[in-house]
Design a protein around this motif. Structure first.
Motif, PDB file in Angstrom:
ATOM      1  N   VAL A  99      54.385  17.837  22.145  1.00 16.94           N
ATOM      2  CA  VAL A  99      53.522  17.120  21.883  1.00 16.94           C
ATOM      3  C   VAL A  99      54.124  15.472  22.487  1.00 16.94           C
ATOM      4  CG1 VAL A  99      52.984  15.653  19.790  1.00 16.94           C
ATOM      5  CG2 VAL A  99      52.517  18.061  19.705  1.00 16.94           C
ATOM      6  N   GLU A 100      54.789  15.586  22.809  1.00 18.25           N
ATOM      7  CA  GLU A 100      56.114  14.916  23.226  1.00 18.25           C
ATOM      8  C   GLU A 100      55.542  15.313  25.319  1.00 18.25           C
ATOM      9  OE1 GLU A 100      59.907  14.271  22.881  1.00 18.25           O
ATOM     10  OE2 GLU A 100      59.514  13.689  20.874  1.00 18.25           O
ATOM     11  N   GLU A 101      55.878  15.832  25.601  1.00  9.84           N
ATOM     12  CA  GLU A 101      54.834  16.601  26.748  1.00  9.84           C
ATOM     13  C   GLU A 101      53.681  16.660  26.803  1.00  9.84           C
ATOM     14  OE1 GLU A 101      56.027  20.920  27.682  1.00  9.84           O
ATOM     15  OE2 GLU A 101      58.036  19.775  27.649  1.00  9.84           O
ATOM     16  N   MET A 102      53.017  16.463  26.359  1.00 16.89           N
ATOM     17  CA  MET A 102      51.752  16.094  26.635  1.00 16.89           C
ATOM     18  C   MET A 102      51.001  14.682  26.252  1.00 16.89           C
ATOM     19  SD  MET A 102      49.884  18.915  23.899  1.00 16.89           S
ATOM     20  CE  MET A 102      50.063  20.872  23.145  1.00 16.89           C
ATOM     21  N   PHE A 103      51.675  13.883  25.678  1.00 16.87           N
ATOM     22  CA  PHE A 103      51.141  12.373  25.844  1.00 16.87           C
ATOM     23  C   PHE A 103      52.590  12.317  27.055  1.00 16.87           C
ATOM     24  CE2 PHE A 103      52.396  11.817  20.886  1.00 16.87           C
ATOM     25  CZ  PHE A 103      50.816  11.825  20.159  1.00 16.87           C
ATOM     26  N   ALA A 104      53.326  12.338  27.652  1.00 13.55           N
ATOM     27  CA  ALA A 104      53.319  12.176  28.891  1.00 13.55           C
ATOM     28  C   ALA A 104      52.661  12.504  29.800  1.00 13.55           C
ATOM     29  CB  ALA A 104      54.777  12.695  28.942  1.00 13.55           C
ATOM     30  N   ARG A 105      51.877  13.518  29.791  1.00 11.99           N
ATOM     31  CA  ARG A 105      50.504  13.762  30.314  1.00 11.99           C
ATOM     32  C   ARG A 105      49.546  13.457  30.399  1.00 11.99           C
ATOM     33  NH1 ARG A 105      49.953  20.439  29.743  1.00 11.99           N
ATOM     34  NH2 ARG A 105      51.325  19.472  28.084  1.00 11.99           N
ATOM     35  N   ILE A 106      49.271  12.450  29.402  1.00  8.54           N
ATOM     36  CA  ILE A 106      48.245  12.185  28.710  1.00  8.54           C
ATOM     37  C   ILE A 106      48.327  10.378  29.123  1.00  8.54           C
ATOM     38  CG2 ILE A 106      47.654  10.753  26.282  1.00  8.54           C
ATOM     39  CD1 ILE A 106      47.690  13.437  25.483  1.00  8.54           C
ATOM     40  N   GLN A 107      49.658   9.704  29.497  1.00 14.04           N
ATOM     41  CA  GLN A 107      50.414   8.559  29.573  1.00 14.04           C
ATOM     42  C   GLN A 107      49.938   8.448  32.114  1.00 14.04           C
ATOM     43  OE1 GLN A 107      53.498   7.927  28.262  1.00 14.04           O
ATOM     44  NE2 GLN A 107      52.884   6.425  27.184  1.00 14.04           N
ATOM     45  N   GLY A 110      48.337  11.535   7.138  1.00 11.95           N
ATOM     46  CA  GLY A 110      47.271  10.935   6.885  1.00 11.95           C
ATOM     47  C   GLY A 110      46.685   9.827   7.947  1.00 11.95           C
ATOM     48  N   ARG A 111      47.203   9.145   8.041  1.00 12.27           N
ATOM     49  CA  ARG A 111      47.196   7.989   9.105  1.00 12.27           C
ATOM     50  C   ARG A 111      46.797   8.491  10.539  1.00 12.27           C
ATOM     51  NH1 ARG A 111      51.236   6.197   6.536  1.00 12.27           N
ATOM     52  NH2 ARG A 111      53.306   6.323   8.167  1.00 12.27           N
ATOM     53  N   ILE A 112      47.508   9.373  10.942  1.00  8.41           N
ATOM     54  CA  ILE A 112      47.532  10.132  12.039  1.00  8.41           C
ATOM     55  C   ILE A 112      46.382  10.544  12.090  1.00  8.41           C
ATOM     56  CG2 ILE A 112      48.289  11.907  13.854  1.00  8.41           C
ATOM     57  CD1 ILE A 112      51.596  11.542  12.852  1.00  8.41           C
ATOM     58  N   GLU A 113      45.633  11.362  10.814  1.00  9.47           N
ATOM     59  CA  GLU A 113      45.353  12.411  11.425  1.00  9.47           C
ATOM     60  C   GLU A 113      43.594  11.329  11.502  1.00  9.47           C
ATOM     61  OE1 GLU A 113      42.994  16.192   9.393  1.00  9.47           O
ATOM     62  OE2 GLU A 113      44.670  15.587   8.677  1.00  9.47           O
ATOM     63  N   LYS A 114      43.251  10.028  10.519  1.00  9.70           N
ATOM     64  CA  LYS A 114      42.653   9.499  10.709  1.00  9.70           C
ATOM     65  C   LYS A 114      42.425   8.872  11.988  1.00  9.70           C
ATOM     66  CE  LYS A 114      42.764   7.981   6.043  1.00  9.70           C
ATOM     67  NZ  LYS A 114      42.844   6.765   5.354  1.00  9.70           N
ATOM     68  N   ILE A 115      43.126   8.627  13.251  1.00 10.42           N
ATOM     69  CA  ILE A 115      43.000   8.287  14.372  1.00 10.42           C
ATOM     70  C   ILE A 115      42.866   9.377  15.609  1.00 10.42           C
ATOM     71  CG2 ILE A 115      45.292   7.466  16.350  1.00 10.42           C
ATOM     72  CD1 ILE A 115      46.485   6.484  14.578  1.00 10.42           C
ATOM     73  N   LEU A 116      43.318  10.417  15.235  1.00 10.83           N
ATOM     74  CA  LEU A 116      42.827  11.002  15.995  1.00 10.83           C
ATOM     75  C   LEU A 116      40.830  11.769  15.326  1.00 10.83           C
ATOM     76  CD1 LEU A 116      45.173  14.697  14.998  1.00 10.83           C
ATOM     77  CD2 LEU A 116      44.917  13.457  16.591  1.00 10.83           C
ATOM     78  N   LEU A 170      44.820   5.677  22.023  1.00 11.39           N
ATOM     79  CA  LEU A 170      46.309   6.375  21.855  1.00 11.39           C
ATOM     80  C   LEU A 170      47.052   6.222  21.989  1.00 11.39           C
ATOM     81  CD1 LEU A 170      44.788   8.322  25.580  1.00 11.39           C
ATOM     82  CD2 LEU A 170      44.671   9.460  23.673  1.00 11.39           C
ATOM     83  N   GLN A 171      47.415   4.594  22.312  1.00 11.45           N
ATOM     84  CA  GLN A 171      48.626   4.691  22.570  1.00 11.45           C
ATOM     85  C   GLN A 171      49.122   4.524  20.346  1.00 11.45           C
ATOM     86  OE1 GLN A 171      51.034   3.347  24.552  1.00 11.45           O
ATOM     87  NE2 GLN A 171      52.329   3.430  22.883  1.00 11.45           N
ATOM     88  N   GLN A 172      48.476   3.600  19.426  1.00 10.97           N
ATOM     89  CA  GLN A 172      48.255   3.990  17.962  1.00 10.97           C
ATOM     90  C   GLN A 172      48.754   5.605  17.922  1.00 10.97           C
ATOM     91  OE1 GLN A 172      44.947   2.274  15.955  1.00 10.97           O
ATOM     92  NE2 GLN A 172      46.664   2.642  13.878  1.00 10.97           N
ATOM     93  N   LEU A 173      48.361   6.317  18.799  1.00 10.42           N
ATOM     94  CA  LEU A 173      48.388   7.700  17.956  1.00 10.42           C
ATOM     95  C   LEU A 173      50.094   8.025  17.804  1.00 10.42           C
ATOM     96  CD1 LEU A 173      47.621  10.558  17.168  1.00 10.42           C
ATOM     97  CD2 LEU A 173      47.047  11.064  18.937  1.00 10.42           C
ATOM     98  N   MET A 174      50.090   7.342  19.861  1.00  8.77           N
ATOM     99  CA  MET A 174      51.553   8.103  20.626  1.00  8.77           C
ATOM    100  C   MET A 174      52.847   7.010  19.419  1.00  8.77           C
ATOM    101  SD  MET A 174      51.326   8.588  24.203  1.00  8.77           S
ATOM    102  CE  MET A 174      49.975   6.955  24.716  1.00  8.77           C
ATOM    103  N   ASP A 175      52.407   5.967  19.225  1.00 11.21           N
ATOM    104  CA  ASP A 175      53.653   5.305  18.096  1.00 11.21           C
ATOM    105  C   ASP A 175      54.202   5.836  16.954  1.00 11.21           C
ATOM    106  OD1 ASP A 175      53.285   3.643  20.543  1.00 11.21           O
ATOM    107  OD2 ASP A 175      52.351   1.888  19.548  1.00 11.21           O
ATOM    108  N   GLU A 176      52.592   6.799  16.444  1.00 14.97           N
ATOM    109  CA  GLU A 176      53.106   7.039  15.004  1.00 14.97           C
ATOM    110  C   GLU A 176      53.064   8.048  15.070  1.00 14.97           C
ATOM    111  OE1 GLU A 176      51.792   5.871  11.629  1.00 14.97           O
ATOM    112  OE2 GLU A 176      51.024   4.867  12.356  1.00 14.97           O
ATOM    113  N   VAL A 177      52.704   8.554  16.454  1.00 20.10           N
ATOM    114  CA  VAL A 177      53.422  10.295  15.530  1.00 20.10           C
ATOM    115  C   VAL A 177      55.106  10.309  16.168  1.00 20.10           C
ATOM    116  CG1 VAL A 177      53.574  12.567  17.739  1.00 20.10           C
ATOM    117  CG2 VAL A 177      51.718  11.372  16.707  1.00 20.10           C
ATOM    118  N   ALA A 178      55.786   9.563  17.370  1.00 18.37           N
ATOM    119  CA  ALA A 178      57.042   9.190  17.654  1.00 18.37           C
ATOM    120  C   ALA A 178      57.176   8.578  15.960  1.00 18.37           C
ATOM    121  CB  ALA A 178      57.201   8.273  18.845  1.00 18.37           C
ATOM    122  N   ALA A 179      57.030   8.190  15.701  1.00 19.23           N
ATOM    123  CA  ALA A 179      57.636   7.521  14.102  1.00 19.23           C
ATOM    124  C   ALA A 179      58.002   8.477  13.556  1.00 19.23           C
ATOM    125  CB  ALA A 179      57.457   5.888  13.995  1.00 19.23           C
TER     126      ALA A 179
END
Length: 186
Positions: free
Chosen positions: A18-26, A80-86, A103-112
Protein backbone atom coordinates in the motif's frame (compact mmCIF):
# COMPACT_ATOMS: atom_id res chain seq x y z
CA UNK A 1 -2.31 -10.13 -1.64
CA UNK A 2 -1.80 -13.62 -0.24
CA UNK A 3 1.92 -13.65 0.44
CA UNK A 4 2.31 -16.63 2.76
CA UNK A 5 3.85 -16.84 6.19
CA UNK A 6 2.52 -15.89 9.55
CA UNK A 7 -0.15 -13.25 10.11
CA UNK A 8 2.27 -10.48 11.01
CA UNK A 9 4.49 -11.06 7.97
CA UNK A 10 1.40 -11.22 5.74
CA UNK A 11 -0.02 -7.95 7.04
CA UNK A 12 3.32 -6.13 7.00
CA UNK A 13 3.80 -7.13 3.35
CA UNK A 14 0.34 -5.66 2.65
CA UNK A 15 1.45 -2.47 4.41
CA UNK A 16 4.53 -2.15 2.18
CA UNK A 17 2.45 -2.74 -0.96
CA UNK A 18 0.00 0.00 0.00
CA UNK A 19 2.89 2.38 0.74
CA UNK A 20 4.24 1.67 -2.77
CA UNK A 21 0.81 2.40 -4.24
CA UNK A 22 0.67 5.69 -2.34
CA UNK A 23 4.09 6.64 -3.74
CA UNK A 24 2.82 5.97 -7.27
CA UNK A 25 -0.33 8.01 -6.58
CA UNK A 26 1.73 10.97 -5.35
CA UNK A 27 3.70 10.94 -8.62
CA UNK A 28 0.54 11.12 -10.77
CA UNK A 29 -1.28 14.12 -12.11
CA UNK A 30 -4.86 14.79 -11.15
CA UNK A 31 -7.61 14.20 -13.66
CA UNK A 32 -6.07 11.14 -15.25
CA UNK A 33 -7.62 7.72 -15.76
CA UNK A 34 -4.35 6.30 -14.44
CA UNK A 35 -5.00 8.05 -11.10
CA UNK A 36 -8.57 6.68 -10.95
CA UNK A 37 -7.24 3.18 -11.64
CA UNK A 38 -4.61 3.51 -8.92
CA UNK A 39 -7.15 4.85 -6.39
CA UNK A 40 -9.39 1.89 -7.22
CA UNK A 41 -6.47 -0.50 -6.76
CA UNK A 42 -5.47 0.91 -3.37
CA UNK A 43 -9.12 0.85 -2.30
CA UNK A 44 -9.42 -2.83 -3.19
CA UNK A 45 -6.29 -3.69 -1.21
CA UNK A 46 -7.21 -1.61 1.83
CA UNK A 47 -10.76 -3.00 2.01
CA UNK A 48 -9.59 -6.62 1.72
CA UNK A 49 -6.88 -6.02 4.32
CA UNK A 50 -9.28 -4.34 6.76
CA UNK A 51 -11.92 -7.05 6.46
CA UNK A 52 -9.35 -9.78 7.15
CA UNK A 53 -8.00 -7.91 10.17
CA UNK A 54 -11.49 -7.39 11.57
CA UNK A 55 -12.45 -11.03 11.05
CA UNK A 56 -9.33 -12.64 12.47
CA UNK A 57 -6.55 -10.35 13.72
CA UNK A 58 -8.56 -8.27 16.17
CA UNK A 59 -10.36 -11.26 17.71
CA UNK A 60 -6.89 -12.77 18.29
CA UNK A 61 -5.79 -9.48 19.88
CA UNK A 62 -8.82 -9.59 22.18
CA UNK A 63 -8.06 -13.19 23.13
CA UNK A 64 -4.28 -13.14 23.56
CA UNK A 65 -3.26 -9.62 24.63
CA UNK A 66 -4.02 -8.08 28.00
CA UNK A 67 -6.15 -5.00 27.31
CA UNK A 68 -6.83 -6.42 23.84
CA UNK A 69 -10.43 -5.21 23.74
CA UNK A 70 -9.32 -1.59 23.98
CA UNK A 71 -6.60 -2.11 21.36
CA UNK A 72 -8.91 -3.89 18.93
CA UNK A 73 -11.64 -1.26 19.35
CA UNK A 74 -9.13 1.50 18.54
CA UNK A 75 -7.94 -0.31 15.39
CA UNK A 76 -11.52 -0.90 14.24
CA UNK A 77 -12.27 2.81 14.75
CA UNK A 78 -9.22 3.59 12.56
CA UNK A 79 -10.68 1.31 9.88
CA UNK A 80 -14.01 3.12 10.08
CA UNK A 81 -12.37 6.49 9.40
CA UNK A 82 -10.34 5.05 6.52
CA UNK A 83 -13.37 3.38 4.99
CA UNK A 84 -15.34 6.65 5.04
CA UNK A 85 -12.49 8.39 3.19
CA UNK A 86 -12.39 5.54 0.66
CA UNK A 87 -16.13 5.92 0.09
CA UNK A 88 -15.65 9.66 -0.53
CA UNK A 89 -12.79 8.94 -2.95
CA UNK A 90 -14.95 6.44 -4.82
CA UNK A 91 -17.46 9.24 -5.53
CA UNK A 92 -14.91 11.96 -6.32
CA UNK A 93 -13.71 12.75 -9.84
CA UNK A 94 -9.94 12.79 -10.09
CA UNK A 95 -9.93 16.29 -11.61
CA UNK A 96 -11.78 18.01 -8.75
CA UNK A 97 -10.13 20.11 -6.06
CA UNK A 98 -11.26 17.64 -3.36
CA UNK A 99 -9.20 14.73 -4.74
CA UNK A 100 -5.78 15.90 -3.50
CA UNK A 101 -6.84 16.66 0.08
CA UNK A 102 -8.85 13.42 0.30
CA UNK A 103 -5.88 11.38 -0.90
CA UNK A 104 -3.61 13.12 1.60
CA UNK A 105 -6.11 12.46 4.39
CA UNK A 106 -6.23 8.78 3.39
CA UNK A 107 -2.43 8.49 3.29
CA UNK A 108 -2.11 10.18 6.69
CA UNK A 109 -4.75 7.94 8.31
CA UNK A 110 -3.28 4.76 6.83
CA UNK A 111 0.29 5.76 7.80
CA UNK A 112 -0.75 6.39 11.42
CA UNK A 113 -2.67 3.09 11.54
CA UNK A 114 0.25 1.12 10.06
CA UNK A 115 2.74 2.71 12.44
CA UNK A 116 0.54 1.90 15.43
CA UNK A 117 0.06 -1.72 14.38
CA UNK A 118 3.72 -2.32 13.55
CA UNK A 119 5.17 -0.53 16.60
CA UNK A 120 2.63 -1.61 19.22
CA UNK A 121 0.12 -4.27 18.24
CA UNK A 122 2.30 -6.66 16.24
CA UNK A 123 5.11 -6.90 18.84
CA UNK A 124 2.55 -7.65 21.56
CA UNK A 125 0.87 -10.27 19.40
CA UNK A 126 4.20 -11.87 18.48
CA UNK A 127 5.03 -12.14 22.17
CA UNK A 128 1.59 -13.47 23.18
CA UNK A 129 1.13 -16.11 20.45
CA UNK A 130 3.06 -19.19 19.43
CA UNK A 131 4.58 -19.46 15.97
CA UNK A 132 1.92 -22.03 15.09
CA UNK A 133 -0.89 -19.71 16.20
CA UNK A 134 0.53 -16.91 14.04
CA UNK A 135 0.88 -19.27 11.06
CA UNK A 136 -2.73 -20.46 11.48
CA UNK A 137 -3.85 -16.85 11.77
CA UNK A 138 -1.95 -16.03 8.58
CA UNK A 139 -3.81 -18.79 6.73
CA UNK A 140 -7.16 -17.46 7.94
CA UNK A 141 -6.25 -13.92 6.94
CA UNK A 142 -5.24 -15.00 3.43
CA UNK A 143 -8.55 -16.88 2.99
CA UNK A 144 -10.51 -13.88 4.27
CA UNK A 145 -8.75 -11.52 1.86
CA UNK A 146 -9.61 -13.77 -1.07
CA UNK A 147 -13.33 -13.61 -0.19
CA UNK A 148 -13.50 -10.02 1.05
CA UNK A 149 -15.37 -7.14 -0.55
CA UNK A 150 -13.38 -4.87 -2.85
CA UNK A 151 -15.35 -1.69 -2.23
CA UNK A 152 -15.84 0.29 0.97
CA UNK A 153 -18.99 -0.48 2.95
CA UNK A 154 -18.68 1.92 5.91
CA UNK A 155 -22.16 1.16 7.23
CA UNK A 156 -21.59 -2.61 7.32
CA UNK A 157 -21.28 -4.16 10.79
CA UNK A 158 -17.68 -4.51 11.96
CA UNK A 159 -18.14 -7.36 14.41
CA UNK A 160 -16.14 -10.47 13.43
CA UNK A 161 -19.25 -12.67 13.35
CA UNK A 162 -21.24 -10.28 11.15
CA UNK A 163 -18.24 -9.72 8.92
CA UNK A 164 -17.66 -13.45 8.44
CA UNK A 165 -21.31 -13.88 7.48
CA UNK A 166 -21.72 -10.82 5.26
CA UNK A 167 -18.28 -10.23 3.72
CA UNK A 168 -18.27 -13.23 1.34
CA UNK A 169 -21.61 -12.15 -0.16
CA UNK A 170 -20.58 -8.52 -0.42
CA UNK A 171 -17.25 -9.66 -1.83
CA UNK A 172 -18.96 -11.73 -4.50
CA UNK A 173 -21.15 -8.80 -5.53
CA UNK A 174 -18.18 -6.40 -5.52
CA UNK A 175 -16.02 -8.76 -7.60
CA UNK A 176 -18.88 -9.22 -10.10
CA UNK A 177 -19.22 -5.42 -10.39
CA UNK A 178 -15.45 -5.12 -10.80
CA UNK A 179 -15.43 -7.76 -13.54
CA UNK A 180 -18.21 -6.04 -15.48
CA UNK A 181 -16.63 -2.58 -15.19
CA UNK A 182 -13.00 -3.67 -15.48
CA UNK A 183 -12.20 -2.02 -12.14
CA UNK A 184 -8.93 -3.13 -10.56
CA UNK A 185 -7.50 -4.61 -13.76
CA UNK A 186 -4.77 -2.01 -14.33
Amino acid sequence: MGHGGNAIDELMTDHREVEEMFARIQAMTTGSQQLRDMVDEVTIELVRHSVAEEQYLYPAVREHIQGGDRLADKEIADHGRIEKILKQLEKTDTDTAQMGPLLQQLMDEVAAHVQDEENNLFPMLRQACTAQQLDDLGDKIRRAKSMAPTRPHPSAPSSPTASKLLAPGAGLVDRARDFVTGRGKS
